[in-house]
Design a protein around this motif. Sequence first.
Motif, mmCIF file in Angstrom:
data_model
loop_
_atom_site.group_PDB
_atom_site.id
_atom_site.type_symbol
_atom_site.label_atom_id
_atom_site.label_comp_id
_atom_site.label_asym_id
_atom_site.label_seq_id
_atom_site.Cartn_x
_atom_site.Cartn_y
_atom_site.Cartn_z
ATOM 1 N N ASP A 4 0.832 -1.211 0.000
ATOM 2 C CA ASP A 4 0.000 0.000 0.000
ATOM 3 C C ASP A 4 0.863 1.256 0.000
ATOM 4 O O ASP A 4 0.549 2.239 -0.683
ATOM 5 C CB ASP A 4 -0.921 0.007 1.221
ATOM 6 C CG ASP A 4 -2.011 -1.053 1.119
ATOM 7 O OD1 ASP A 4 -2.234 -1.548 -0.011
ATOM 8 O OD2 ASP A 4 -2.623 -1.381 2.157
ATOM 9 N N ALA A 5 1.943 1.228 0.761
ATOM 10 C CA ALA A 5 2.837 2.379 0.815
ATOM 11 C C ALA A 5 3.502 2.612 -0.536
ATOM 12 O O ALA A 5 3.660 3.759 -0.994
ATOM 13 C CB ALA A 5 3.898 2.181 1.901
ATOM 14 N N ARG A 6 3.911 1.509 -1.186
ATOM 15 C CA ARG A 6 4.554 1.633 -2.508
ATOM 16 C C ARG A 6 3.554 2.147 -3.543
ATOM 17 O O ARG A 6 3.910 2.960 -4.409
ATOM 18 C CB ARG A 6 5.109 0.271 -2.942
ATOM 19 C CG ARG A 6 6.015 0.346 -4.152
ATOM 20 C CD ARG A 6 7.316 1.036 -3.834
ATOM 21 N NE ARG A 6 8.209 1.098 -4.992
ATOM 22 C CZ ARG A 6 8.544 2.209 -5.634
ATOM 23 N NH1 ARG A 6 8.070 3.384 -5.217
ATOM 24 N NH2 ARG A 6 9.373 2.184 -6.659
ATOM 25 N N GLN A 23 5.396 4.488 -12.820
ATOM 26 C CA GLN A 23 5.341 3.162 -13.449
ATOM 27 C C GLN A 23 6.162 2.142 -12.668
ATOM 28 O O GLN A 23 5.711 1.005 -12.452
ATOM 29 C CB GLN A 23 5.847 3.246 -14.884
ATOM 30 C CG GLN A 23 5.875 1.890 -15.589
ATOM 31 C CD GLN A 23 6.283 2.011 -17.034
ATOM 32 O OE1 GLN A 23 5.455 2.116 -17.921
ATOM 33 N NE2 GLN A 23 7.591 2.012 -17.284
ATOM 34 N N ASP A 24 7.338 2.531 -12.229
ATOM 35 C CA ASP A 24 8.167 1.603 -11.447
ATOM 36 C C ASP A 24 7.426 1.155 -10.187
ATOM 37 O O ASP A 24 7.462 -0.034 -9.823
ATOM 38 C CB ASP A 24 9.486 2.270 -11.057
ATOM 39 C CG ASP A 24 10.434 2.453 -12.245
ATOM 40 O OD1 ASP A 24 10.202 1.795 -13.281
ATOM 41 O OD2 ASP A 24 11.378 3.256 -12.128
ATOM 42 N N VAL A 29 4.315 -3.095 -7.274
ATOM 43 C CA VAL A 29 3.110 -3.563 -6.582
ATOM 44 C C VAL A 29 2.556 -4.795 -7.272
ATOM 45 O O VAL A 29 2.214 -5.804 -6.626
ATOM 46 C CB VAL A 29 2.054 -2.443 -6.532
ATOM 47 C CG1 VAL A 29 0.693 -3.002 -6.082
ATOM 48 C CG2 VAL A 29 2.501 -1.322 -5.606
ATOM 49 N N LEU A 30 2.477 -4.753 -8.603
ATOM 50 C CA LEU A 30 1.896 -5.868 -9.356
ATOM 51 C C LEU A 30 2.831 -7.068 -9.399
ATOM 52 O O LEU A 30 2.377 -8.206 -9.581
ATOM 53 C CB LEU A 30 1.538 -5.403 -10.769
ATOM 54 C CG LEU A 30 0.378 -4.405 -10.825
ATOM 55 C CD1 LEU A 30 0.224 -3.816 -12.218
ATOM 56 C CD2 LEU A 30 -0.932 -5.062 -10.385
ATOM 57 N N ASN A 35 -2.678 -9.459 -9.163
ATOM 58 C CA ASN A 35 -4.111 -9.154 -9.232
ATOM 59 C C ASN A 35 -4.504 -7.988 -8.326
ATOM 60 O O ASN A 35 -5.672 -7.852 -7.963
ATOM 61 C CB ASN A 35 -4.923 -10.398 -8.852
ATOM 62 C CG ASN A 35 -4.766 -11.507 -9.869
ATOM 63 O OD1 ASN A 35 -4.752 -11.255 -11.079
ATOM 64 N ND2 ASN A 35 -4.635 -12.738 -9.393
ATOM 65 N N HIS A 36 -3.554 -7.161 -7.975
ATOM 66 C CA HIS A 36 -3.842 -6.017 -7.108
ATOM 67 C C HIS A 36 -4.738 -5.033 -7.866
ATOM 68 O O HIS A 36 -4.317 -4.415 -8.850
ATOM 69 C CB HIS A 36 -2.529 -5.343 -6.691
ATOM 70 C CG HIS A 36 -2.679 -4.386 -5.552
ATOM 71 N ND1 HIS A 36 -3.267 -3.134 -5.679
ATOM 72 C CD2 HIS A 36 -2.322 -4.507 -4.229
ATOM 73 C CE1 HIS A 36 -3.251 -2.527 -4.517
ATOM 74 N NE2 HIS A 36 -2.685 -3.333 -3.607
#
Length: 437
Positions: A4-6, A23-24, A29-30, A35-36
């Motif tokens: 969540d922080a990222r 984008q990074d 996260v993904l 499936n986030h």
Amino acid sequence: MQIDARLQEGIDAHRNGNLAVAQDAYLEVLSADPNHADGLHFLGLLHFDAGHPENAVALIRKSLEQNARNAAAFNNLGNILKLSGSSSEALEAYARAVELEPRHKEAWSNINVLLRAATHNDDLLPILAEIVRLDPENPDAWHNYGLSLVLAGRKEEAADAVERCLEFGLDIWSDPVWHARVLCALGRQNRALEFLEQIVEADPHNEIARYQLAAVRGDDLDHAPESYVKTHFDKFAATFDDVLSGLGYRAPELVAEEAVTLAKSASIPFQDVVDLGCGTGLCGPLIRDHCVKLTGIDLSQGMLQKAAALKVYDFLVEGELVAFLQSDLPTRFDLAVCVDTLCYLGDLQPFMVALEKALKPGGILIASVEHLANTSWPEYRVDSTGRYAHTPAYLRRCAQAASLTLEKEKEVVLRHELGEEVHGLIFHVRKLSLNET
């Protein structure tokens, strides 16, 4: 919490315009969770900002497979689909957003824009009916439900729904005059008059409401006041192109086609051209290649700012077109185009006289007007929209009285409004050349 922080770091970078950093973050996260839902959603928005709408749609749809109750994602999906030209799919996405979040103001606004340009809305109508049943104090729902009923041809129910909108008061609507116009179209002129009188009483300086009231009353008006036109289009400038693009609006294209045909037949571009009432510049780009110098004039500063951003006009002038044509111009014009500007003038004689002065010998005007079917009287008429329509015979008489010649006219459909065709005329007026005088 780390994911969540990222994600938030990516969102912050995205808002600041740093797409590479965003984008990074989204990809990280993904990578941790393919499936986030929010990661997919925001990566989709980033792809759209980077100019890849197809990728954006695919990513946001995948996000909604993971979280089908994200109203914001449906609204963003609708925005991308609308800008990509998929209006029906966009409307479905916006409808899903307000099903999930009945007070989603942005989605309601988007629905309104698309409905005003639609010819039918069979799929949306039952959704709106259910929303007003469940949330009867929702003004946006009633507004769009009324418009949806108009498109369905259910005029009495539509009028009832629009009248229900009036019960929410004046302050809640950005354009309360719109409801009066619709009530007139639905045959409830007396209620529209009462409502307009309320607006004017509450705000005596509301130029739009004052003119609309005069038009609905049938006052003897030769033209719309400058203050009305300026105020109306300054307010309309931000959404003008979006609204008209969905109305099947063809007037700029139809006028430009005539101008291009004339330029090609002469095998040379027009030296000096003026776009009278240029607005946001819908006609300018279509004729630019056939003009040496192109000037635009409009009353609305907001419209001119959008026209300037196109970088197709050599000169832009803020002012009223008859006064401009009568002024001490640095040059006279080989060609004048005038797209849906004369609909705010009833009496065209002053315009024709000023035009004759401003055209070079042999110069031509190509213009559009709304079509009033030939009758002995009246020769022009203002309707409840505040726009004038003119007869072909009147155009011819005004041109002749100004020593001009009406050379060509043809009937066209200018646009669609509330599901109905708006009929118009495209016409040519020419000033005699030197060897004809």
